[in-house]
Write a protein that holds these residues in place. Structure first.
Motif, short mmCIF file in Angstrom:
data_model
loop_
_atom_site.label_atom_id
_atom_site.label_comp_id
_atom_site.label_asym_id
_atom_site.label_seq_id
_atom_site.Cartn_x
_atom_site.Cartn_y
_atom_site.Cartn_z
N ALA A 1 0.83 -1.21 0.00
CA ALA A 1 0.00 0.00 0.00
C ALA A 1 0.86 1.26 0.00
CB ALA A 1 -0.91 -0.01 1.22
N ASP A 2 0.36 2.30 -0.64
CA ASP A 2 1.03 3.60 -0.63
C ASP A 2 0.71 4.36 0.64
OD1 ASP A 2 2.25 3.55 -3.30
OD2 ASP A 2 0.18 3.53 -4.01
N ILE A 3 -0.50 4.17 1.15
CA ILE A 3 -0.92 4.81 2.40
C ILE A 3 -1.43 3.72 3.33
CG2 ILE A 3 -2.60 6.36 3.47
CD1 ILE A 3 -2.59 8.00 0.89
N GLU A 4 -0.86 3.67 4.51
CA GLU A 4 -1.33 2.75 5.54
C GLU A 4 -1.50 3.52 6.83
OE1 GLU A 4 0.24 -1.33 5.75
OE2 GLU A 4 1.72 -0.65 4.30
N MET A 5 -2.58 3.25 7.52
CA MET A 5 -2.78 3.87 8.82
C MET A 5 -3.63 2.95 9.68
SD MET A 5 -5.69 6.81 8.25
CE MET A 5 -6.40 6.74 9.88
N SER A 6 -3.50 3.08 10.97
CA SER A 6 -4.39 2.37 11.88
C SER A 6 -4.67 3.29 13.06
CB SER A 6 -3.78 1.04 12.34
OG SER A 6 -2.65 1.26 13.14
N ARG A 7 -5.85 3.14 13.58
CA ARG A 7 -6.28 3.95 14.71
C ARG A 7 -6.98 3.05 15.73
NH1 ARG A 7 -3.44 7.06 12.49
NH2 ARG A 7 -3.84 9.24 12.01
N ASP A 8 -6.63 3.23 16.99
CA ASP A 8 -7.33 2.55 18.07
C ASP A 8 -8.61 3.33 18.38
OD1 ASP A 8 -5.30 0.65 18.30
OD2 ASP A 8 -4.20 1.86 19.77
N HIS A 9 -9.62 2.60 18.85
CA HIS A 9 -10.88 3.25 19.22
C HIS A 9 -11.55 2.43 20.31
CE1 HIS A 9 -13.51 0.29 17.24
NE2 HIS A 9 -12.56 0.23 16.32
N SER A 10 -12.57 3.01 20.91
CA SER A 10 -13.30 2.31 21.98
C SER A 10 -14.79 2.21 21.64
CB SER A 10 -13.12 3.05 23.31
OG SER A 10 -13.59 4.37 23.19
N LEU A 11 -15.11 2.20 20.35
CA LEU A 11 -16.51 2.21 19.90
C LEU A 11 -17.07 0.83 19.63
CD1 LEU A 11 -16.07 5.10 17.32
CD2 LEU A 11 -17.07 5.28 19.59
N GLY A 12 -16.25 -0.19 19.63
CA GLY A 12 -16.69 -1.51 19.21
C GLY A 12 -16.73 -1.53 17.68
N ALA A 13 -16.72 -2.71 17.11
CA ALA A 13 -16.68 -2.84 15.65
C ALA A 13 -17.91 -2.22 14.99
CB ALA A 13 -16.54 -4.31 15.25
N ASP A 14 -19.10 -2.47 15.53
CA ASP A 14 -20.33 -1.93 14.93
C ASP A 14 -20.38 -0.41 15.01
OD1 ASP A 14 -21.18 -4.47 14.26
OD2 ASP A 14 -22.47 -4.68 16.03
N GLY A 15 -20.02 0.14 16.16
CA GLY A 15 -20.05 1.59 16.33
C GLY A 15 -19.05 2.30 15.43
N ALA A 16 -17.85 1.75 15.32
CA ALA A 16 -16.84 2.36 14.45
C ALA A 16 -17.25 2.25 12.99
CB ALA A 16 -15.49 1.68 14.68
N THR A 17 -17.84 1.12 12.60
CA THR A 17 -18.28 0.94 11.22
C THR A 17 -19.35 1.99 10.88
OG1 THR A 17 -17.79 -1.42 11.26
CG2 THR A 17 -19.34 -0.67 9.58
N GLN B 1 -5.66 0.66 4.18
CA GLN B 1 -4.58 0.50 3.21
C GLN B 1 -5.10 1.01 1.87
OE1 GLN B 1 -5.72 -2.72 4.58
NE2 GLN B 1 -4.51 -2.29 6.40
N LEU B 2 -4.32 1.91 1.25
CA LEU B 2 -4.70 2.46 -0.05
C LEU B 2 -3.54 2.36 -1.02
CD1 LEU B 2 -6.49 5.80 0.91
CD2 LEU B 2 -7.55 3.65 0.24
N LYS B 3 -3.86 2.02 -2.25
CA LYS B 3 -2.90 2.07 -3.35
C LYS B 3 -3.30 3.25 -4.21
CE LYS B 3 -0.95 -1.25 -5.19
NZ LYS B 3 0.15 -2.12 -5.23
N LEU B 4 -2.31 4.07 -4.56
CA LEU B 4 -2.55 5.24 -5.38
C LEU B 4 -2.04 5.01 -6.79
CD1 LEU B 4 -1.41 8.04 -2.89
CD2 LEU B 4 -3.72 7.18 -3.27
N GLY B 5 -2.79 5.51 -7.75
CA GLY B 5 -2.35 5.46 -9.13
C GLY B 5 -1.22 6.44 -9.35
N LEU B 6 -0.58 6.32 -10.48
CA LEU B 6 0.59 7.14 -10.81
C LEU B 6 0.31 8.64 -10.69
CD1 LEU B 6 3.50 6.90 -11.70
CD2 LEU B 6 2.72 6.92 -14.06
N MET B 7 -0.87 9.06 -11.14
CA MET B 7 -1.19 10.50 -11.12
C MET B 7 -1.40 11.03 -9.70
SD MET B 7 -1.03 11.43 -14.23
CE MET B 7 -1.92 12.96 -14.38
N LEU B 8 -1.80 10.16 -8.76
CA LEU B 8 -2.07 10.62 -7.39
C LEU B 8 -0.87 10.49 -6.47
CD1 LEU B 8 -5.68 9.31 -6.80
CD2 LEU B 8 -4.94 11.61 -7.37
N LYS B 9 0.15 9.73 -6.84
CA LYS B 9 1.30 9.54 -5.95
C LYS B 9 1.95 10.85 -5.51
CE LYS B 9 2.19 4.81 -7.03
NZ LYS B 9 2.92 3.75 -6.46
#
Length: 91
Positions: free
Chosen positions: A2-18, A64-72
């Motif tokens: 991936a070109d962009i990867e990030m993760s964030r912790d939360h306390s909302l539970g899977a349904d709440g965060a979704t 995780q995101l992959k960027l095309g050539l024009m967006l890199k």
């Protein structure tokens, strides 16, 4: 890889965060032309020149995101904007 990867912790539970992340889709679509196709706690991210996925767990969100050539060259701006939206949604 991936070109962009990030993760964030939360306390909302899977349904709440979704649900909160579903709420930012209109902003992502307007600003970046990105749509989210949800299947349970996983969203496929698609847009012109971008693809990837968001995975929601009970206490963590990963992106995780992959960027095309024009967006890199815009990677930093895109990452900053998406991080801001995700952080706001999970606050």
């Amino acid at each position: 890889m991936a070109d962009i990867e990030m993760s964030r912790d939360h306390s909302l539970g899977a349904d709440g965060a979704t649900e909160r992340l579903k709420g930012i889709e209109p902003k992502l679509k307007e600003k970046y032309g990105v749509t989210l196709a949800w299947s349970g706690p996983v969203a496929d991210v698609k847009g012109k020149g971008v693809s990837g996925k968001i995975t929601v767990e009970e206490a963590k969100v990963a992106l995780q995101l992959k960027l095309g050539l024009m967006l890199k060259p815009l990677k930093g701006k895109i990452q900053e904007g998406i991080e801001r939206q995700v952080d706001k949604a999970l606050a």
